[in-house]
Design a protein around this motif. Structure first.
Motif, PDB file in Angstrom:
ATOM      1  N   ILE A   1      -3.380  43.487  62.353  1.00  0.00           N
ATOM      2  CA  ILE A   1      -4.366  43.722  61.297  1.00  0.00           C
ATOM      3  C   ILE A   1      -3.871  43.124  59.976  1.00  0.00           C
ATOM      4  N   PRO A   2      -4.769  42.513  59.199  1.00  0.00           N
ATOM      5  CA  PRO A   2      -4.379  41.838  57.956  1.00  0.00           C
ATOM      6  C   PRO A   2      -4.190  42.812  56.789  1.00  0.00           C
ATOM      7  N   SER A   3      -3.130  43.588  56.844  1.00  0.00           N
ATOM      8  CA  SER A   3      -2.846  44.525  55.755  1.00  0.00           C
ATOM      9  C   SER A   3      -1.391  44.386  55.343  1.00  0.00           C
ATOM     10  N   ASN A   4      -1.096  44.785  54.117  1.00  0.00           N
ATOM     11  CA  ASN A   4       0.280  44.752  53.644  1.00  0.00           C
ATOM     12  C   ASN A   4       0.597  46.081  52.959  1.00  0.00           C
ATOM     13  N   THR A   5       1.816  46.208  52.507  1.00  0.00           N
ATOM     14  CA  THR A   5       2.253  47.469  51.899  1.00  0.00           C
ATOM     15  C   THR A   5       1.413  47.833  50.688  1.00  0.00           C
ATOM     16  N   SER A   6       1.091  46.847  49.855  1.00  0.00           N
ATOM     17  CA  SER A   6       0.310  47.109  48.640  1.00  0.00           C
ATOM     18  C   SER A   6      -1.078  47.639  48.963  1.00  0.00           C
ATOM     19  N   SER A   7      -1.763  47.016  49.930  1.00  0.00           N
ATOM     20  CA  SER A   7      -3.121  47.451  50.284  1.00  0.00           C
ATOM     21  C   SER A   7      -3.108  48.830  50.935  1.00  0.00           C
ATOM     22  N   ILE A   8      -2.076  49.105  51.721  1.00  0.00           N
ATOM     23  CA  ILE A   8      -1.937  50.422  52.344  1.00  0.00           C
ATOM     24  C   ILE A   8      -1.759  51.491  51.268  1.00  0.00           C
ATOM     25  N   GLN A   9      -0.855  51.236  50.335  1.00  0.00           N
ATOM     26  CA  GLN A   9      -0.590  52.211  49.273  1.00  0.00           C
ATOM     27  C   GLN A   9      -1.850  52.490  48.444  1.00  0.00           C
ATOM     28  N   LYS A  10      -2.509  51.454  47.996  1.00  0.00           N
ATOM     29  CA  LYS A  10      -3.700  51.623  47.160  1.00  0.00           C
ATOM     30  C   LYS A  10      -4.811  52.355  47.893  1.00  0.00           C
ATOM     31  N   SER A  11      -5.059  51.971  49.149  1.00  0.00           N
ATOM     32  CA  SER A  11      -6.164  52.564  49.910  1.00  0.00           C
ATOM     33  C   SER A  11      -5.915  54.037  50.207  1.00  0.00           C
ATOM     34  N   PHE A  12      -4.693  54.381  50.594  1.00  0.00           N
ATOM     35  CA  PHE A  12      -4.412  55.776  50.954  1.00  0.00           C
ATOM     36  C   PHE A  12      -4.281  56.674  49.725  1.00  0.00           C
ATOM     37  N   LEU A  13      -3.721  56.159  48.642  1.00  0.00           N
ATOM     38  CA  LEU A  13      -3.649  56.967  47.418  1.00  0.00           C
ATOM     39  C   LEU A  13      -5.052  57.247  46.881  1.00  0.00           C
ATOM     40  N   LYS A  14      -5.907  56.245  46.964  1.00  0.00           N
ATOM     41  CA  LYS A  14      -7.290  56.429  46.520  1.00  0.00           C
ATOM     42  C   LYS A  14      -8.021  57.436  47.411  1.00  0.00           C
ATOM     43  N   ALA A  15      -7.773  57.376  48.724  1.00  0.00           N
ATOM     44  CA  ALA A  15      -8.404  58.314  49.653  1.00  0.00           C
ATOM     45  C   ALA A  15      -7.927  59.741  49.390  1.00  0.00           C
ATOM     46  N   LEU A  16      -6.632  59.904  49.106  1.00  0.00           N
ATOM     47  CA  LEU A  16      -6.091  61.229  48.805  1.00  0.00           C
ATOM     48  C   LEU A  16      -6.683  61.775  47.500  1.00  0.00           C
ATOM     49  N   HIS A  17      -6.831  60.901  46.526  1.00  0.00           N
ATOM     50  CA  HIS A  17      -7.399  61.303  45.233  1.00  0.00           C
ATOM     51  C   HIS A  17      -8.851  61.765  45.386  1.00  0.00           C
ATOM     52  N   LYS A  18      -9.614  61.123  46.277  1.00  0.00           N
ATOM     53  CA  LYS A  18     -11.032  61.454  46.476  1.00  0.00           C
ATOM     54  C   LYS A  18     -11.217  62.657  47.414  1.00  0.00           C
ATOM     55  N   SER A  19     -10.172  63.062  48.098  1.00  0.00           N
ATOM     56  CA  SER A  19     -10.288  64.151  49.069  1.00  0.00           C
ATOM     57  C   SER A  19     -10.419  65.504  48.377  1.00  0.00           C
ATOM     58  N   THR A  20     -10.763  66.514  49.169  1.00  0.00           N
ATOM     59  CA  THR A  20     -10.879  67.879  48.649  1.00  0.00           C
ATOM     60  C   THR A  20      -9.517  68.576  48.606  1.00  0.00           C
ATOM     61  N   LEU A  21      -8.501  67.884  49.111  1.00  0.00           N
ATOM     62  CA  LEU A  21      -7.146  68.444  49.076  1.00  0.00           C
ATOM     63  C   LEU A  21      -6.615  68.395  47.642  1.00  0.00           C
ATOM     64  N   GLU A  22      -5.920  69.426  47.233  1.00  0.00           N
ATOM     65  CA  GLU A  22      -5.333  69.446  45.888  1.00  0.00           C
ATOM     66  C   GLU A  22      -3.981  68.718  45.928  1.00  0.00           C
ATOM     67  N   VAL A  23      -4.059  67.410  45.932  1.00  0.00           N
ATOM     68  CA  VAL A  23      -2.871  66.572  46.081  1.00  0.00           C
ATOM     69  C   VAL A  23      -2.229  66.280  44.732  1.00  0.00           C
ATOM     70  N   ASP A  24      -0.915  66.425  44.685  1.00  0.00           N
ATOM     71  CA  ASP A  24      -0.159  66.042  43.496  1.00  0.00           C
ATOM     72  C   ASP A  24       0.272  64.586  43.702  1.00  0.00           C
ATOM     73  N   LEU A  25      -0.511  63.657  43.150  1.00  0.00           N
ATOM     74  CA  LEU A  25      -0.249  62.233  43.355  1.00  0.00           C
ATOM     75  C   LEU A  25       1.057  61.783  42.730  1.00  0.00           C
ATOM     76  N   ASN A  26       1.535  62.492  41.719  1.00  0.00           N
ATOM     77  CA  ASN A  26       2.790  62.115  41.063  1.00  0.00           C
ATOM     78  C   ASN A  26       3.995  62.303  41.988  1.00  0.00           C
ATOM     79  N   GLN A  27       3.870  63.201  42.948  1.00  0.00           N
ATOM     80  CA  GLN A  27       4.983  63.442  43.873  1.00  0.00           C
ATOM     81  C   GLN A  27       4.716  62.880  45.273  1.00  0.00           C
ATOM     82  N   THR A  28       3.557  62.291  45.434  1.00  0.00           N
ATOM     83  CA  THR A  28       3.211  61.695  46.724  1.00  0.00           C
ATOM     84  C   THR A  28       3.829  60.307  46.840  1.00  0.00           C
ATOM     85  N   HIS A  29       4.370  60.025  48.015  1.00  0.00           N
ATOM     86  CA  HIS A  29       5.079  58.754  48.213  1.00  0.00           C
ATOM     87  C   HIS A  29       4.585  58.054  49.477  1.00  0.00           C
TER      88      HIS A  29
END
Length: 258
Positions: free
Chosen positions: A110-138
């Motif tokens: 699949i045509p993905s790299n580390t940068s696209s993975i990070q951006k897509s999943f952080l954005k998905a976590l931010h939009k989720s109903t989970l109370e995610v602390d993005l500052n500590q998410t890695h």
């Protein structure tokens, strides 16, 4: 093989039958993959049952976590998940408040790299109903070689390449599966030892042939000498016999002189 998940170990069993004898060979094969570590901090109350991966609480939290991520990913990533080319694996849920240790596993194709993975999943976590602390998410590339989760042979080196790795048989070992390098490495004798063995065999063979040839020459000389001696003895006997034949006798006939 189709419908295989990336980064999963499968047991391949081959059954061979010949001359009414059956032989079964089994081998564990791990599908190639890119793996990213995903550590997510969720601000909610930790339940002790989360520590048991078989508990209903763990299963429920895992399902909710994956569902919230997947439905907020880009359409292309959702398609990868549906086709088994991408998946999220929950390894553990720890306390503090709730820490989810997971992995993002993708196909190499699949045509993905580390940068696209990070951006897509952080954005998905931010939009989720989970109370995610993005500052500590890695989210980062997993080092399978360092973590010991690679599938390289014990007789091979492991080299990290981004979120994946490669294997290569050590010097002195033969790779029996070059299509998937470094997984089946078996010891072989060094070339020097093989050459030395051949040289020794040639020398020994040469000595044996030399001895055989020498024996043949000695036998030939012995036979020749015996034949010469026999001829000489026969000639002497004939000479002596001629001396004792009376005059006028030729063979068994006599003649009278004129």
């Amino acid at each position: 093989f189709t419908d295989l998940y990336p980064g999963v170990s499968y047991t391949l069993t081959v059954e061979m039958t010949s001359c009414e004898k059956k032989k079964v060979i089994s081998k564990v094969i791990t599908t190639a993959a890119r793996i990213y570590n995903l550590e997510v901090y969720i601000q909610e109350v930790f339940l002790p049952a989360y520590e048991n991966t078989s508990s209903p609480e763990f299963q429920s939290m895992s399902a909710k976590f994956k569902s919230e991520i997947e439905k907020n990913l880009p359409a292309q990533f959702q398609a990868y998940i549906k086709s088994n080319a991408m998946r999220v694996v929950i390894n553990a849920i720890r306390q503090g408040s709730v820490i989810v240790d997971s992995e993002i596993v993708t196909d190499l194709d699949i045509p993905s790299n580390t940068s696209s993975i990070q951006k897509s999943f952080l954005k998905a976590l931010h939009k989720s109903t989970l109370e995610v602390d993005l500052n500590q998410t890695h989210i980062g590339e997993a080092n399978a070689c360092l973590q010991g989760t690679d599938s390289c042979s014990a007789n091979a080196t492991c080299s990290t390449e981004g979120a994946s790795y490669t294997c290569a048989c050590l010097e002195g070992f033969t790779d029996l599966s070059p299509a998937v390098p470094g997984r089946d490495c078996y010891a072989t004798k060094p070339t020097e030892d093989v050459d030395s063995g051949w040289r020794t065999a040639v020398i020994v063979l040469g000595v044996i042939l030399g001895c055989v040839l020498l024996i043949i020459i000695i036998i030939a000389l012995f036979i020749t000498e015996r034949y010469r001696i026999k001829r000489h003895s026969t000639y002497e006997i004939q000479q002596r016999a001629e001396k004792f034949v009376p005059p006028g006798v030729i063979g068994n006939f006599y003649y009278k002189g004129m």
